[in-house]
Design a protein around this motif. Sequence first.
Motif, PDB file in Angstrom:
ATOM      1  N   UNK A 174       0.850  -1.279  -0.182  1.00 24.50           N
ATOM      2  CA  UNK A 174       0.018  -0.143  -0.049  1.00 24.50           C
ATOM      3  C   UNK A 174       0.943   1.295  -0.013  1.00 24.50           C
ATOM      4  N   UNK A 175       0.499   2.138  -0.849  1.00 23.75           N
ATOM      5  CA  UNK A 175       1.311   3.382  -1.078  1.00 23.75           C
ATOM      6  C   UNK A 175       0.196   4.712  -1.062  1.00 23.75           C
ATOM      7  N   UNK A 199      -3.601   6.555  -4.433  1.00 25.78           N
ATOM      8  CA  UNK A 199      -3.169   5.189  -3.586  1.00 25.78           C
ATOM      9  C   UNK A 199      -2.983   4.148  -4.454  1.00 25.78           C
ATOM     10  N   UNK A 200      -1.804   3.420  -4.071  1.00 20.68           N
ATOM     11  CA  UNK A 200      -1.126   2.254  -5.013  1.00 20.68           C
ATOM     12  C   UNK A 200      -1.668   1.026  -4.179  1.00 20.68           C
ATOM     13  N   UNK A 247     -13.745   1.801  -6.750  1.00 24.38           N
ATOM     14  CA  UNK A 247     -13.166   1.534  -8.198  1.00 24.38           C
ATOM     15  C   UNK A 247     -13.773  -0.177  -8.196  1.00 24.38           C
ATOM     16  N   UNK A 248     -14.178  -0.298  -9.648  1.00 19.96           N
ATOM     17  CA  UNK A 248     -14.466  -1.724  -9.911  1.00 19.96           C
ATOM     18  C   UNK A 248     -13.388  -2.249 -10.657  1.00 19.96           C
ATOM     19  N   UNK A 249     -12.725  -3.347 -10.306  1.00 15.18           N
ATOM     20  CA  UNK A 249     -11.655  -4.319 -10.870  1.00 15.18           C
ATOM     21  C   UNK A 249     -12.170  -5.533 -11.334  1.00 15.18           C
ATOM     22  N   UNK A 250     -11.538  -6.084 -12.383  1.00 21.05           N
ATOM     23  CA  UNK A 250     -11.866  -7.561 -12.511  1.00 21.05           C
ATOM     24  C   UNK A 250     -10.767  -8.338 -12.134  1.00 21.05           C
ATOM     25  N   UNK A 251     -11.192  -9.432 -11.082  1.00 19.75           N
ATOM     26  CA  UNK A 251     -10.051 -10.147 -10.568  1.00 19.75           C
ATOM     27  C   UNK A 251     -10.128 -11.625 -11.117  1.00 19.75           C
ATOM     28  N   UNK A 252      -9.211 -12.184 -11.287  1.00 24.51           N
ATOM     29  CA  UNK A 252      -8.826 -13.216 -11.948  1.00 24.51           C
ATOM     30  C   UNK A 252      -8.086 -14.465 -11.309  1.00 24.51           C
ATOM     31  N   UNK A 260      -5.786   4.389  -7.390  1.00 24.39           N
ATOM     32  CA  UNK A 260      -7.023   5.369  -7.279  1.00 24.39           C
ATOM     33  C   UNK A 260      -6.577   6.734  -6.818  1.00 24.39           C
ATOM     34  N   UNK A 261      -7.415   7.484  -7.311  1.00 26.52           N
ATOM     35  CA  UNK A 261      -6.829   9.119  -6.877  1.00 26.52           C
ATOM     36  C   UNK A 261      -8.066   9.775  -6.157  1.00 26.52           C
ATOM     37  N   UNK A 262      -7.602  10.340  -5.261  1.00 26.19           N
ATOM     38  CA  UNK A 262      -8.471  11.517  -4.399  1.00 26.19           C
ATOM     39  C   UNK A 262      -8.213  12.904  -4.616  1.00 26.19           C
TER      40      UNK A 262
END
Length: 293
Positions: A174-175, A199-200, A247-252, A260-262
């Motif tokens: 987390x960053x 945020x990463x 955020x919506x992500x596709x998880x495989x 994400x950005x704020x």
Amino acid sequence: MNKKIFTLLAILIAALVAGLVYLFLSLQQQKQENLDMQELAALDKQEMENEYERFTLQYSEMKTQINNDSIVAQLTREQLRTQQLLEELRQVKATDAREIARLKKELATVRAVLRDYVMQIDSLNRLNENLKRENTRVNAELQERNTQIAGLSSEKASLSEKVAIAAQLDATGIQLLLLDKKDRVLKKQRVKDCMKMQVNFTITRNVTASNGNRDIYVRIQNPGGNLLGGGGTFSYENRQLECSMKKVIEYTGEETPVTLYWPVTQPLEAGQYRVSIFADGNMIGSRTFNYEK
């Protein structure tokens, strides 16, 4: 002649004093940066200790749910190994980057081994369930069969809970970065120059988790504990929480990086900020960061 020598000496002394002042200020700044890094390292080390302790407890719970002596012995060995790694971590200084990195890799291995045992125990339980049902049909004793089914249902529910734990997503690396008005990372991470927060993190590989779209929620709390809002709400532990970003992500099932950005809409305070990440009704990661004014 004496006047020229005096002037030259005065210039040299002034240059020497200026150099000493600059050196002093540089040393003070370096000292503060080192203190900040030590604090972050200590927090990261504490989070690792908490995970090791949680895995140790999970091994104890799993041993109460299985009657296979061989598997119980294996679980005991893995539990002792986890406890040993926890003790090693407690003895390591937070500033020992090499040892911390080694124990973090060991932590990932412990997590993977725990998930394998959860799947193995669940498989044995299903096999045992089928054998008991077959035995019930042969004996044709309805009351005995009902009792067995009730006991198996309770055991299955407990093991299903363990499988659900193993299937939970996990956010690592987390960053929290401060950006300028051109979305560039600030060389000096100071809140007064921040126009946007980035945020990463990475959602780790998990073969037990189901694939598909996931809603990811991020909460950022300022030094006063107040939320930097604007991302809507989500459900967590039977209540609605506000979030900073979604955020919506596709998880495989494989490692998935997320960013994400704020946008900053109000002056930021100097101090400690906490980033918490949620998915599927669980908090999957959290970390704190310190920033100067």
